[in-house]
Design a protein around this motif. Structure first.
Motif, PDB file in Angstrom:
ATOM      1  N   ARG A  30       6.736  50.401   2.687  1.00 61.31           N
ATOM      2  CA  ARG A  30       5.682  49.563   2.447  1.00 61.31           C
ATOM      3  C   ARG A  30       5.489  49.058   1.084  1.00 61.31           C
ATOM      4  O   ARG A  30       5.308  47.954   0.616  1.00 61.31           O
ATOM      5  N   LEU A  31       5.436  50.214   0.113  1.00 63.34           N
ATOM      6  CA  LEU A  31       5.345  50.020  -1.180  1.00 63.34           C
ATOM      7  C   LEU A  31       6.161  49.004  -1.896  1.00 63.34           C
ATOM      8  O   LEU A  31       5.871  48.144  -2.740  1.00 63.34           O
ATOM      9  N   ARG A  32       7.620  49.392  -1.584  1.00 58.12           N
ATOM     10  CA  ARG A  32       8.859  48.599  -2.238  1.00 58.12           C
ATOM     11  C   ARG A  32       8.347  47.009  -1.543  1.00 58.12           C
ATOM     12  O   ARG A  32       8.692  45.968  -2.286  1.00 58.12           O
ATOM     13  N   ILE A  33       8.236  46.837  -0.298  1.00 57.45           N
ATOM     14  CA  ILE A  33       7.846  45.402   0.269  1.00 57.45           C
ATOM     15  C   ILE A  33       6.808  44.803  -0.550  1.00 57.45           C
ATOM     16  O   ILE A  33       6.867  43.585  -0.454  1.00 57.45           O
ATOM     17  N   ARG A  34       5.968  45.511  -0.860  1.00 57.10           N
ATOM     18  CA  ARG A  34       4.693  44.829  -1.566  1.00 57.10           C
ATOM     19  C   ARG A  34       5.180  44.422  -3.097  1.00 57.10           C
ATOM     20  O   ARG A  34       4.775  43.650  -3.735  1.00 57.10           O
ATOM     21  N   TYR A  45      10.111  36.485   3.428  1.00 57.83           N
ATOM     22  CA  TYR A  45      10.460  37.992   3.934  1.00 57.83           C
ATOM     23  C   TYR A  45      12.105  37.959   4.207  1.00 57.83           C
ATOM     24  O   TYR A  45      12.612  39.366   3.998  1.00 57.83           O
ATOM     25  N   LEU A  46      12.873  37.044   4.423  1.00 67.13           N
ATOM     26  CA  LEU A  46      14.080  37.071   4.648  1.00 67.13           C
ATOM     27  C   LEU A  46      15.061  37.347   3.307  1.00 67.13           C
ATOM     28  O   LEU A  46      15.691  38.563   3.363  1.00 67.13           O
ATOM     29  N   ARG A  47      14.608  36.669   2.157  1.00 67.96           N
ATOM     30  CA  ARG A  47      15.248  37.300   0.906  1.00 67.96           C
ATOM     31  C   ARG A  47      14.759  38.612   0.534  1.00 67.96           C
ATOM     32  O   ARG A  47      15.398  39.279  -0.033  1.00 67.96           O
ATOM     33  N   ILE A  48      13.389  38.928   0.769  1.00 74.96           N
ATOM     34  CA  ILE A  48      12.978  40.426   0.585  1.00 74.96           C
ATOM     35  C   ILE A  48      14.037  41.469   1.368  1.00 74.96           C
ATOM     36  O   ILE A  48      14.267  42.501   0.862  1.00 74.96           O
ATOM     37  N   TRP A  57      18.165  50.338   1.751  1.00 70.07           N
ATOM     38  CA  TRP A  57      17.368  50.483   2.715  1.00 70.07           C
ATOM     39  C   TRP A  57      18.019  50.029   4.257  1.00 70.07           C
ATOM     40  O   TRP A  57      18.262  48.738   4.457  1.00 70.07           O
ATOM     41  N   ALA A  58      18.172  51.151   5.236  1.00 72.83           N
ATOM     42  CA  ALA A  58      18.604  50.795   6.497  1.00 72.83           C
ATOM     43  C   ALA A  58      17.574  50.240   7.312  1.00 72.83           C
ATOM     44  O   ALA A  58      17.015  50.933   8.053  1.00 72.83           O
ATOM     45  N   ILE A  59      17.250  48.999   7.374  1.00 72.18           N
ATOM     46  CA  ILE A  59      16.184  48.532   7.870  1.00 72.18           C
ATOM     47  C   ILE A  59      16.536  47.073   8.553  1.00 72.18           C
ATOM     48  O   ILE A  59      17.333  46.350   7.812  1.00 72.18           O
ATOM     49  N   ASN A  60      16.073  46.696   9.543  1.00 73.42           N
ATOM     50  CA  ASN A  60      16.283  45.232   9.984  1.00 73.42           C
ATOM     51  C   ASN A  60      15.277  44.196   9.552  1.00 73.42           C
ATOM     52  O   ASN A  60      14.168  44.779   9.194  1.00 73.42           O
ATOM     53  N   ARG A  61      15.219  42.966   9.869  1.00 73.39           N
ATOM     54  CA  ARG A  61      14.429  42.106   9.462  1.00 73.39           C
ATOM     55  C   ARG A  61      13.341  41.819  10.045  1.00 73.39           C
ATOM     56  O   ARG A  61      12.224  41.515   9.486  1.00 73.39           O
ATOM     57  N   ARG A  63      11.355  44.385  11.224  1.00 72.27           N
ATOM     58  CA  ARG A  63      10.452  45.257  10.539  1.00 72.27           C
ATOM     59  C   ARG A  63       9.788  45.010   9.200  1.00 72.27           C
ATOM     60  O   ARG A  63       8.841  44.981   8.879  1.00 72.27           O
ATOM     61  N   VAL A  64      10.926  44.591   8.501  1.00 72.61           N
ATOM     62  CA  VAL A  64      10.440  43.747   7.143  1.00 72.61           C
ATOM     63  C   VAL A  64       9.248  42.651   7.250  1.00 72.61           C
ATOM     64  O   VAL A  64       8.327  42.592   6.501  1.00 72.61           O
ATOM     65  N   ARG A  65       9.614  41.686   8.470  1.00 74.66           N
ATOM     66  CA  ARG A  65       8.821  40.646   8.593  1.00 74.66           C
ATOM     67  C   ARG A  65       7.187  41.069   9.120  1.00 74.66           C
ATOM     68  O   ARG A  65       6.144  40.733   8.511  1.00 74.66           O
ATOM     69  N   ARG A  66       7.253  42.159   9.857  1.00 78.02           N
ATOM     70  CA  ARG A  66       6.221  42.753  10.458  1.00 78.02           C
ATOM     71  C   ARG A  66       5.357  43.411   9.211  1.00 78.02           C
ATOM     72  O   ARG A  66       4.021  43.179   9.100  1.00 78.02           O
ATOM     73  N   TRP A  67       6.057  44.371   8.315  1.00 73.08           N
ATOM     74  CA  TRP A  67       5.177  44.598   7.234  1.00 73.08           C
ATOM     75  C   TRP A  67       4.780  43.542   6.219  1.00 73.08           C
ATOM     76  O   TRP A  67       3.498  43.791   5.664  1.00 73.08           O
ATOM     77  N   TYR A  68       5.583  42.759   6.018  1.00 72.62           N
ATOM     78  CA  TYR A  68       5.492  41.607   5.138  1.00 72.62           C
ATOM     79  C   TYR A  68       3.965  40.779   5.665  1.00 72.62           C
ATOM     80  O   TYR A  68       3.470  40.410   4.743  1.00 72.62           O
ATOM     81  N   ARG A  69       3.772  40.702   6.953  1.00 68.53           N
ATOM     82  CA  ARG A  69       2.745  39.880   7.470  1.00 68.53           C
ATOM     83  C   ARG A  69       1.343  40.974   7.233  1.00 68.53           C
ATOM     84  O   ARG A  69       0.334  40.350   6.875  1.00 68.53           O
ATOM     85  N   LEU A  70       1.591  42.135   7.748  1.00 74.98           N
ATOM     86  CA  LEU A  70       0.441  43.108   7.554  1.00 74.98           C
ATOM     87  C   LEU A  70       0.021  43.469   6.385  1.00 74.98           C
ATOM     88  O   LEU A  70      -1.178  43.411   6.168  1.00 74.98           O
TER      89      LEU A  70
END
Length: 267
Positions: A30-34, A45-48, A57-61, A63-70
């Motif tokens: 979450r800190l890195r996404i911020r 969020y796609l480029r992020i 980071w082994a993560i799908n997009r 989850r990134v979109r969800r944290w990005y919006r939250l």
């Protein structure tokens, strides 16, 4: 009410209630996404997600979109005259030191003869102190720049100044000043004064304790009384948001803390 009865009334399995989550801690993610959108404000969020994958980071997009919006990081862009673009990236970071983040606005008032004038108000979001209050009949971006230069001098400049979309704050003169000084002008969203709450609270206090109490016959008298109120607010008026300390006492207390901690550590 016992847990067994509560689960029975809610038709919820007790095993599910007592089961501990096996999910991994997502705090670092979450800190890195911020952090990434602040470093690259034009990235969605796609480029992020792509940058995160490249970092390992082994993560799908999704989850990134969800944290990005939250986190409230959706890119908001307002195009005004001259295609002046302001980017908004969720709530502003909380300042942790003096002269780190300022807020700036205007307050309108009239003299006893009915002639209107304006007051440029500036406040430090960390210490709640006001470095300057400037009254004038006409306030342009160039005059705002001169006032800020006079206040700063050779002292440490703020990293950013939160402002609204007034014409003075969008002027070329203030943009040039911010570029030369290395200061970021952080524009709030139109119609969202709550995003500049520090200066709104300060303006209300200025009007309630000074402007509504005095009747000014001239601009010089107004400037003198307003300046005296500013000094009193900085040095003698306790602020509940600072634990009922004055801004000067708050700054002095925080400056003493590292010295005390160093003495304790060395002892």
């Amino acid at each position: 009410m016992s847990c067994a009865r509560a689960c029975r009334l809610a038709q919820f399995g007790r095993a599910s209630w007592y089961r501990k989550s096996q999910a991994k801690d997502q705090t670092a993610l979450r800190l890195r996404i911020r952090d990434l959108p602040h470093a690259r404000p034009r990235f969605g969020y796609l480029r992020i997600w792509v940058l995160l994958r490249r970092e390992g980071w082994a993560i799908n997009r999704k989850r990134v979109r969800r944290w990005y919006r939250l986190e409230g990081l959706q890119l908001r862009m307002r195009v005004r005259r001259r295609k002046h673009i302001a980017l908004h990236r969720g709530p502003a970071p909380v300042p942790v030191g003096p002269s780190e983040r300022w807020s700036m606005d205007f307050v309108h008032d009239t003299l006893s003869e009915g002639r209107p004038y304006r007051i440029l108000t500036v406040v430090d979001n960390w210490s709640r102190s006001s470095p300057v209050l400037e009254a004038g009949f006409r306030m342009s971006g160039a005059l705002v720049s001169q006032v800020l230069d006079r206040v700063l001098g050779e002292s440490q400049r703020p990293r950013s100044i939160t402002v609204d979309h007034g014409t003075e704050f969008q002027s070329r003169a203030l943009e040039d000043w911010a570029y030369r000084r290395g200061v970021q002008l952080d524009f709030i969203r139109p119609g969202k004064p709550v995003e500049n709450a520090f200066i709104e609270s300060f303006n209300g206090r200025l009007r309630d304790e000074c402007l509504n109490v005095h009747q000014f016959a001239s601009l010089a008298e107004a400037q003198a009384i307003i300046e005296a109120w500013r000094v009193d607010d900085n040095q003698r008026r306790p602020h509940s948001s600072l634990g009922h300390l004055t801004p000067s006492e708050f700054v002095a207390q925080r400056q003493r803390q590292p010295i005390v901690e160093a003495v304790i550590y060395s002892g």
